[in-house]
Scaffold this active site. Structure first.
Site, PDB file in Angstrom:
ATOM      1  N   CYS A  66      35.418  39.192  53.038  1.00  8.71           N
ATOM      2  CA  CYS A  66      35.941  37.836  52.837  1.00  8.71           C
ATOM      3  C   CYS A  66      36.786  37.402  54.046  1.00  8.71           C
ATOM      4  CB  CYS A  66      36.789  37.786  51.564  1.00  8.71           C
ATOM      5  SG  CYS A  66      37.410  36.135  51.224  1.00  8.71           S
ATOM      6  N   CYS A  70      44.345  37.103  51.967  1.00 11.65           N
ATOM      7  CA  CYS A  70      45.247  37.356  50.830  1.00 11.65           C
ATOM      8  C   CYS A  70      45.791  38.780  50.957  1.00 11.65           C
ATOM      9  CB  CYS A  70      44.501  37.170  49.521  1.00 11.65           C
ATOM     10  SG  CYS A  70      43.568  35.610  49.465  1.00 11.65           S
ATOM     11  N   CYS A 110      32.598  37.558  33.378  1.00 12.23           N
ATOM     12  CA  CYS A 110      33.090  36.874  34.580  1.00 12.23           C
ATOM     13  C   CYS A 110      32.403  37.443  35.811  1.00 12.23           C
ATOM     14  CB  CYS A 110      34.594  37.075  34.720  1.00 12.23           C
ATOM     15  SG  CYS A 110      35.488  36.597  33.254  1.00 12.23           S
ATOM     16  N   CYS A 141      32.124  32.942  33.100  1.00 11.42           N
ATOM     17  CA  CYS A 141      33.245  32.593  33.968  1.00 11.42           C
ATOM     18  C   CYS A 141      32.847  32.995  35.390  1.00 11.42           C
ATOM     19  CB  CYS A 141      34.485  33.371  33.523  1.00 11.42           C
ATOM     20  SG  CYS A 141      35.920  33.123  34.592  1.00 11.42           S
ATOM     21  N   CYS A 201      40.716  28.879  34.315  1.00 13.35           N
ATOM     22  CA  CYS A 201      41.367  30.185  34.211  1.00 13.35           C
ATOM     23  C   CYS A 201      42.244  30.298  35.453  1.00 13.35           C
ATOM     24  CB  CYS A 201      40.304  31.285  34.178  1.00 13.35           C
ATOM     25  SG  CYS A 201      40.975  32.945  34.317  1.00 13.35           S
ATOM     26  N   ARG A 273      46.182  36.547  29.680  1.00 17.25           N
ATOM     27  CA  ARG A 273      45.385  37.757  29.916  1.00 17.25           C
ATOM     28  C   ARG A 273      46.136  38.798  30.717  1.00 17.25           C
ATOM     29  NH1 ARG A 273      40.447  36.117  32.273  1.00 17.25           N
ATOM     30  NH2 ARG A 273      39.972  35.520  30.158  1.00 17.25           N
TER      31      ARG A 273
HETATM   32  S1  SF4 Z   1      41.498  37.303  46.906  1.00 19.35           S
HETATM   33 FE1  SF4 Z   1      41.471  36.270  48.910  1.00 19.35          FE
HETATM   34  S2  SF4 Z   1      40.707  37.818  50.381  1.00 19.35           S
HETATM   35 FE2  SF4 Z   1      40.246  38.549  48.316  1.00 19.35          FE
HETATM   36  S3  SF4 Z   1      38.163  37.874  47.898  1.00 19.35           S
HETATM   37 FE3  SF4 Z   1      39.515  36.294  47.064  1.00 19.35          FE
HETATM   38  S4  SF4 Z   1      39.778  34.818  48.695  1.00 19.35           S
HETATM   39 FE4  SF4 Z   1      38.928  36.675  49.625  1.00 19.35          FE
END
Ligand code: SF4
Length: 327
Positions: A66, A70, A110, A141, A201, A273
Protein backbone atom coordinates in the site's frame (compact mmCIF):
# COMPACT_ATOMS: atom_id res chain seq x y z
CA UNK A 1 -32.49 9.16 34.96
CA UNK A 2 -29.63 11.39 36.01
CA UNK A 3 -26.30 10.47 37.56
CA UNK A 4 -24.24 12.99 39.39
CA UNK A 5 -20.65 12.53 40.38
CA UNK A 6 -18.27 15.23 41.53
CA UNK A 7 -20.54 17.86 40.07
CA UNK A 8 -20.76 16.13 36.69
CA UNK A 9 -24.41 15.55 35.98
CA UNK A 10 -25.00 13.09 33.16
CA UNK A 11 -28.39 12.07 31.94
CA UNK A 12 -28.80 8.37 31.25
CA UNK A 13 -30.70 8.07 28.03
CA UNK A 14 -30.86 5.93 24.97
CA UNK A 15 -31.55 8.97 22.80
CA UNK A 16 -29.49 9.55 19.72
CA UNK A 17 -27.47 12.74 20.11
CA UNK A 18 -25.18 14.30 17.53
CA UNK A 19 -24.24 17.35 19.54
CA UNK A 20 -21.82 15.79 22.03
CA UNK A 21 -19.38 18.35 23.33
CA UNK A 22 -15.80 17.47 24.11
CA UNK A 23 -16.21 18.40 27.77
CA UNK A 24 -19.15 16.01 28.08
CA UNK A 25 -17.24 13.18 26.43
CA UNK A 26 -14.20 13.93 28.60
CA UNK A 27 -16.42 13.85 31.69
CA UNK A 28 -17.55 10.35 30.70
CA UNK A 29 -13.96 9.15 30.30
CA UNK A 30 -13.18 10.63 33.74
CA UNK A 31 -16.04 8.93 35.59
CA UNK A 32 -15.12 6.39 38.24
CA UNK A 33 -14.80 3.09 36.40
CA UNK A 34 -17.76 1.49 38.17
CA UNK A 35 -20.03 4.44 37.30
CA UNK A 36 -18.91 4.40 33.69
CA UNK A 37 -19.50 0.67 33.34
CA UNK A 38 -22.92 0.93 34.97
CA UNK A 39 -24.00 3.69 32.67
CA UNK A 40 -22.66 1.98 29.53
CA UNK A 41 -24.37 -1.27 30.49
CA UNK A 42 -27.66 0.62 30.97
CA UNK A 43 -27.44 2.17 27.51
CA UNK A 44 -26.50 -1.21 26.03
CA UNK A 45 -29.58 -2.86 27.58
CA UNK A 46 -31.88 -0.09 26.45
CA UNK A 47 -30.94 -0.71 22.83
CA UNK A 48 -29.74 -4.30 22.44
CA UNK A 49 -29.98 -7.75 23.94
CA UNK A 50 -26.76 -7.68 25.98
CA UNK A 51 -26.31 -11.42 25.63
CA UNK A 52 -25.93 -11.24 21.84
CA UNK A 53 -22.70 -10.65 19.96
CA UNK A 54 -22.61 -10.03 16.22
CA UNK A 55 -19.84 -11.92 14.48
CA UNK A 56 -18.02 -10.66 11.43
CA UNK A 57 -15.22 -12.23 9.44
CA UNK A 58 -12.57 -10.21 7.67
CA UNK A 59 -10.68 -11.43 4.62
CA UNK A 60 -7.76 -9.65 3.00
CA UNK A 61 -8.55 -9.70 -0.71
CA UNK A 62 -5.48 -7.67 -1.67
CA UNK A 63 -2.57 -7.71 0.75
CA UNK A 64 0.44 -5.42 1.15
CA UNK A 65 2.19 -2.91 -1.08
CA UNK A 66 0.00 0.00 0.00
CA UNK A 67 1.36 3.46 -0.91
CA UNK A 68 -0.06 5.06 2.27
CA UNK A 69 2.05 5.55 5.40
CA UNK A 70 -0.32 4.70 8.29
CA UNK A 71 2.21 4.26 11.10
CA UNK A 72 0.46 1.25 12.61
CA UNK A 73 0.07 -0.73 9.40
CA UNK A 74 2.24 -3.67 8.32
CA UNK A 75 0.78 -3.42 4.80
CA UNK A 76 2.36 -0.07 3.98
CA UNK A 77 5.03 -0.37 1.28
CA UNK A 78 7.00 2.25 3.22
CA UNK A 79 7.87 -0.09 6.10
CA UNK A 80 9.91 -3.30 6.20
CA UNK A 81 7.49 -5.66 7.92
CA UNK A 82 7.88 -8.83 5.88
CA UNK A 83 4.35 -8.51 4.42
CA UNK A 84 4.61 -9.21 0.68
CA UNK A 85 2.60 -7.26 -1.88
CA UNK A 86 0.03 -9.50 -3.51
CA UNK A 87 -2.52 -9.11 -6.28
CA UNK A 88 -6.29 -9.02 -5.84
CA UNK A 89 -7.38 -12.58 -5.15
CA UNK A 90 -9.88 -14.38 -7.38
CA UNK A 91 -13.61 -14.60 -6.93
CA UNK A 92 -13.71 -18.33 -6.21
CA UNK A 93 -11.23 -18.00 -3.32
CA UNK A 94 -13.35 -15.25 -1.80
CA UNK A 95 -16.52 -17.31 -2.06
CA UNK A 96 -14.84 -20.36 -0.52
CA UNK A 97 -13.78 -18.23 2.47
CA UNK A 98 -17.24 -16.72 2.77
CA UNK A 99 -18.90 -20.15 2.78
CA UNK A 100 -16.51 -21.30 5.52
CA UNK A 101 -17.19 -18.12 7.54
CA UNK A 102 -20.93 -18.66 7.26
CA UNK A 103 -20.59 -22.26 8.37
CA UNK A 104 -18.61 -20.97 11.36
CA UNK A 105 -21.44 -18.66 12.46
CA UNK A 106 -20.44 -15.34 10.84
CA UNK A 107 -23.30 -13.19 9.60
CA UNK A 108 -21.18 -10.51 7.95
CA UNK A 109 -18.27 -10.96 5.59
CA UNK A 110 -15.80 -8.08 5.24
CA UNK A 111 -13.31 -7.78 2.40
CA UNK A 112 -10.26 -5.59 2.86
CA UNK A 113 -7.84 -4.34 0.19
CA UNK A 114 -4.62 -2.44 0.86
CA UNK A 115 -5.23 0.38 -1.58
CA UNK A 116 -5.06 4.16 -1.35
CA UNK A 117 -8.26 4.02 -3.39
CA UNK A 118 -9.59 1.40 -5.83
CA UNK A 119 -9.02 1.60 -9.58
CA UNK A 120 -12.13 1.26 -11.72
CA UNK A 121 -11.22 -2.18 -13.08
CA UNK A 122 -10.56 -3.43 -9.54
CA UNK A 123 -13.87 -2.09 -8.35
CA UNK A 124 -15.68 -4.16 -10.96
CA UNK A 125 -14.03 -7.29 -9.59
CA UNK A 126 -14.89 -6.31 -6.01
CA UNK A 127 -18.50 -5.79 -7.11
CA UNK A 128 -18.61 -9.37 -8.40
CA UNK A 129 -17.31 -10.53 -4.99
CA UNK A 130 -19.99 -8.52 -3.19
CA UNK A 131 -22.71 -10.04 -5.37
CA UNK A 132 -21.35 -13.54 -4.82
CA UNK A 133 -21.16 -13.18 -1.03
CA UNK A 134 -24.63 -11.67 -0.84
CA UNK A 135 -25.97 -14.63 -2.82
CA UNK A 136 -24.77 -16.81 0.07
CA UNK A 137 -27.14 -14.90 2.36
CA UNK A 138 -24.49 -12.91 4.22
CA UNK A 139 -24.15 -9.18 4.85
CA UNK A 140 -21.24 -7.66 2.97
CA UNK A 141 -18.68 -5.09 4.01
CA UNK A 142 -15.65 -3.73 2.17
CA UNK A 143 -12.70 -1.57 3.08
CA UNK A 144 -10.84 -0.39 -0.02
CA UNK A 145 -9.45 3.03 0.88
CA UNK A 146 -10.76 6.39 -0.25
CA UNK A 147 -13.85 6.42 -2.49
CA UNK A 148 -15.22 9.01 -4.85
CA UNK A 149 -18.91 9.71 -4.96
CA UNK A 150 -19.27 7.64 -8.15
CA UNK A 151 -17.34 4.68 -6.70
CA UNK A 152 -19.54 4.65 -3.61
CA UNK A 153 -22.64 4.63 -5.83
CA UNK A 154 -21.19 1.76 -7.88
CA UNK A 155 -20.66 -0.30 -4.73
CA UNK A 156 -24.19 0.47 -3.59
CA UNK A 157 -25.61 -0.64 -6.92
CA UNK A 158 -23.92 -4.04 -6.62
CA UNK A 159 -25.48 -4.46 -3.18
CA UNK A 160 -22.72 -3.59 -0.69
CA UNK A 161 -24.21 -3.30 2.82
CA UNK A 162 -21.35 -1.68 4.78
CA UNK A 163 -18.22 0.27 3.98
CA UNK A 164 -15.41 0.54 6.52
CA UNK A 165 -13.27 3.64 6.66
CA UNK A 166 -11.80 4.52 10.04
CA UNK A 167 -10.95 7.94 11.39
CA UNK A 168 -8.14 6.22 13.33
CA UNK A 169 -7.62 8.87 16.04
CA UNK A 170 -8.35 12.48 16.99
CA UNK A 171 -8.01 15.26 14.41
CA UNK A 172 -5.08 16.62 16.47
CA UNK A 173 -3.05 13.41 16.67
CA UNK A 174 -3.85 12.26 13.13
CA UNK A 175 -0.84 14.01 11.52
CA UNK A 176 1.50 11.99 13.79
CA UNK A 177 0.06 8.77 12.38
CA UNK A 178 -0.62 9.40 8.68
CA UNK A 179 0.78 12.00 6.30
CA UNK A 180 -0.37 10.69 2.91
CA UNK A 181 -4.05 11.59 3.33
CA UNK A 182 -5.83 14.11 5.50
CA UNK A 183 -8.50 13.78 8.14
CA UNK A 184 -10.77 15.69 5.78
CA UNK A 185 -10.11 13.11 3.02
CA UNK A 186 -11.45 10.51 5.42
CA UNK A 187 -14.51 12.56 6.30
CA UNK A 188 -15.15 13.10 2.57
CA UNK A 189 -15.10 9.36 1.89
CA UNK A 190 -17.50 8.79 4.78
CA UNK A 191 -19.81 11.41 3.31
CA UNK A 192 -19.73 9.74 -0.13
CA UNK A 193 -20.51 6.36 1.44
CA UNK A 194 -23.38 7.79 3.47
CA UNK A 195 -24.78 9.72 0.50
CA UNK A 196 -24.76 6.52 -1.60
CA UNK A 197 -26.96 4.83 1.01
CA UNK A 198 -24.33 2.36 2.26
CA UNK A 199 -24.11 1.71 6.01
CA UNK A 200 -21.00 3.19 7.56
CA UNK A 201 -18.46 1.25 9.62
CA UNK A 202 -16.08 3.73 11.20
CA UNK A 203 -13.99 3.73 14.34
CA UNK A 204 -10.39 3.99 15.34
CA UNK A 205 -7.34 2.59 17.05
CA UNK A 206 -6.19 3.21 20.60
CA UNK A 207 -2.81 2.48 22.12
CA UNK A 208 -0.92 4.37 19.38
CA UNK A 209 0.80 6.66 21.87
CA UNK A 210 -2.13 9.06 21.95
CA UNK A 211 -3.27 10.66 25.18
CA UNK A 212 -6.65 10.75 26.86
CA UNK A 213 -7.59 13.97 25.07
CA UNK A 214 -7.02 12.21 21.72
CA UNK A 215 -9.35 9.39 22.71
CA UNK A 216 -11.87 12.05 23.74
CA UNK A 217 -11.39 13.78 20.37
CA UNK A 218 -11.79 10.57 18.40
CA UNK A 219 -15.03 9.53 20.12
CA UNK A 220 -16.40 13.09 19.94
CA UNK A 221 -15.75 13.22 16.18
CA UNK A 222 -17.48 9.86 15.64
CA UNK A 223 -20.43 10.77 17.87
CA UNK A 224 -20.99 14.12 16.16
CA UNK A 225 -21.10 12.79 12.59
CA UNK A 226 -24.47 13.72 11.03
CA UNK A 227 -25.48 10.06 11.34
CA UNK A 228 -23.68 7.76 13.75
CA UNK A 229 -21.77 4.94 12.04
CA UNK A 230 -23.84 1.76 12.17
CA UNK A 231 -20.66 -0.08 13.23
CA UNK A 232 -17.94 1.41 15.38
CA UNK A 233 -14.81 -0.76 15.49
CA UNK A 234 -12.53 0.06 18.40
CA UNK A 235 -9.11 -1.46 17.83
CA UNK A 236 -6.24 -1.92 20.26
CA UNK A 237 -2.98 -1.33 18.41
CA UNK A 238 -1.20 -4.51 17.40
CA UNK A 239 2.45 -3.49 17.49
CA UNK A 240 4.13 -4.93 14.41
CA UNK A 241 7.89 -5.07 14.05
CA UNK A 242 9.06 -2.74 11.29
CA UNK A 243 6.23 -0.21 11.68
CA UNK A 244 6.98 3.14 13.33
CA UNK A 245 4.68 2.22 16.24
CA UNK A 246 6.40 -1.10 17.00
CA UNK A 247 7.92 0.22 20.22
CA UNK A 248 5.07 2.35 21.53
CA UNK A 249 4.11 1.84 25.20
CA UNK A 250 1.25 -0.56 25.93
CA UNK A 251 -2.09 1.03 26.74
CA UNK A 252 -3.60 0.06 30.08
CA UNK A 253 -6.48 -2.34 29.26
CA UNK A 254 -8.76 -0.32 31.58
CA UNK A 255 -8.29 2.69 29.29
CA UNK A 256 -9.28 0.50 26.35
CA UNK A 257 -12.42 -0.62 28.18
CA UNK A 258 -13.23 3.01 29.00
CA UNK A 259 -13.04 3.86 25.29
CA UNK A 260 -15.52 1.08 24.49
CA UNK A 261 -17.87 2.28 27.25
CA UNK A 262 -17.81 5.91 26.09
CA UNK A 263 -18.41 4.83 22.48
CA UNK A 264 -21.41 2.80 23.67
CA UNK A 265 -22.90 5.70 25.63
CA UNK A 266 -22.39 8.33 22.94
CA UNK A 267 -23.49 6.12 20.03
CA UNK A 268 -26.22 4.05 21.68
CA UNK A 269 -27.65 2.39 18.58
CA UNK A 270 -24.33 1.50 16.91
CA UNK A 271 -22.73 -1.91 16.95
CA UNK A 272 -19.54 -1.33 18.91
CA UNK A 273 -16.99 -3.79 17.65
CA UNK A 274 -14.15 -5.19 19.64
CA UNK A 275 -11.70 -5.45 16.78
CA UNK A 276 -7.91 -5.80 16.45
CA UNK A 277 -5.82 -6.55 19.51
CA UNK A 278 -7.91 -9.35 21.02
CA UNK A 279 -5.16 -11.90 20.48
CA UNK A 280 -3.16 -10.37 23.33
CA UNK A 281 -6.16 -9.41 25.46
CA UNK A 282 -7.06 -11.43 28.51
CA UNK A 283 -10.47 -13.06 28.75
CA UNK A 284 -11.18 -10.76 31.69
CA UNK A 285 -10.52 -7.64 29.62
CA UNK A 286 -12.71 -8.93 26.81
CA UNK A 287 -15.46 -9.70 29.33
CA UNK A 288 -15.22 -6.12 30.61
CA UNK A 289 -15.52 -4.89 27.02
CA UNK A 290 -18.76 -6.86 26.59
CA UNK A 291 -20.01 -5.42 29.89
CA UNK A 292 -19.06 -1.95 28.62
CA UNK A 293 -21.31 -2.45 25.61
CA UNK A 294 -19.18 -4.06 22.90
CA UNK A 295 -21.54 -6.26 20.92
CA UNK A 296 -19.58 -7.31 17.88
CA UNK A 297 -16.31 -9.11 17.27
CA UNK A 298 -14.18 -10.18 14.36
CA UNK A 299 -13.89 -13.89 14.16
CA UNK A 300 -11.24 -16.13 12.58
CA UNK A 301 -7.53 -16.67 13.05
CA UNK A 302 -6.32 -13.57 11.18
CA UNK A 303 -7.32 -9.92 10.89
CA UNK A 304 -5.87 -8.96 7.50
CA UNK A 305 -2.23 -9.67 8.39
CA UNK A 306 -2.25 -9.75 12.20
CA UNK A 307 -3.21 -12.69 14.43
CA UNK A 308 -6.67 -12.99 16.02
CA UNK A 309 -7.98 -15.62 18.45
CA UNK A 310 -9.00 -18.88 16.77
CA UNK A 311 -12.66 -19.75 16.32
CA UNK A 312 -12.67 -22.40 19.05
CA UNK A 313 -11.15 -20.01 21.57
CA UNK A 314 -13.79 -17.39 20.78
CA UNK A 315 -16.66 -19.85 20.98
CA UNK A 316 -15.33 -21.11 24.32
CA UNK A 317 -15.13 -17.54 25.64
CA UNK A 318 -18.65 -16.64 24.49
CA UNK A 319 -19.90 -19.87 26.02
CA UNK A 320 -18.11 -19.19 29.30
CA UNK A 321 -19.71 -15.73 29.43
CA UNK A 322 -23.17 -17.00 28.46
CA UNK A 323 -23.17 -14.91 25.27
CA UNK A 324 -24.40 -16.09 21.90
CA UNK A 325 -23.92 -15.10 18.27
CA UNK A 326 -26.48 -12.63 16.97
CA UNK A 327 -28.60 -13.91 14.05
S1 SF4 B 1 -4.16 1.11 6.91
FE1 SF4 B 1 -3.12 2.65 5.63
S2 SF4 B 1 -1.19 1.67 4.95
FE2 SF4 B 1 -2.53 0.07 5.75
S3 SF4 B 1 -3.60 -0.75 3.98
FE3 SF4 B 1 -4.93 0.82 4.84
S4 SF4 B 1 -4.40 2.70 3.79
FE4 SF4 B 1 -2.75 1.23 3.39
Amino acid sequence: MSLSHDGVSLTVTSLHRHDWRRDEVRALFMLPFTELMFRAAQVHRANFDPTEVQISTLLSIKTGGCPEDCAYCPQSAKFETGVKAEKLIDLESVLAEARAAKAGGASRFCMGAAWRSPKDRDLERVCAMVEGVKALGMETCATLGMLTDAQARQLKSCGLDYYNHNLDTSPEYYGDIITTRTYQDRLDTLEHVRAAGINVCCGGIVGMGENLEDRVGMVTTLATLPVHPESVPINMLVRVEGTPLAGVATLDPIDFVRTIAVARITMPMSMVRLSAGREDMSEETQALCFLAGANSIFYGPKLLTTPNPGRDRDLALLDKLGLRPMD
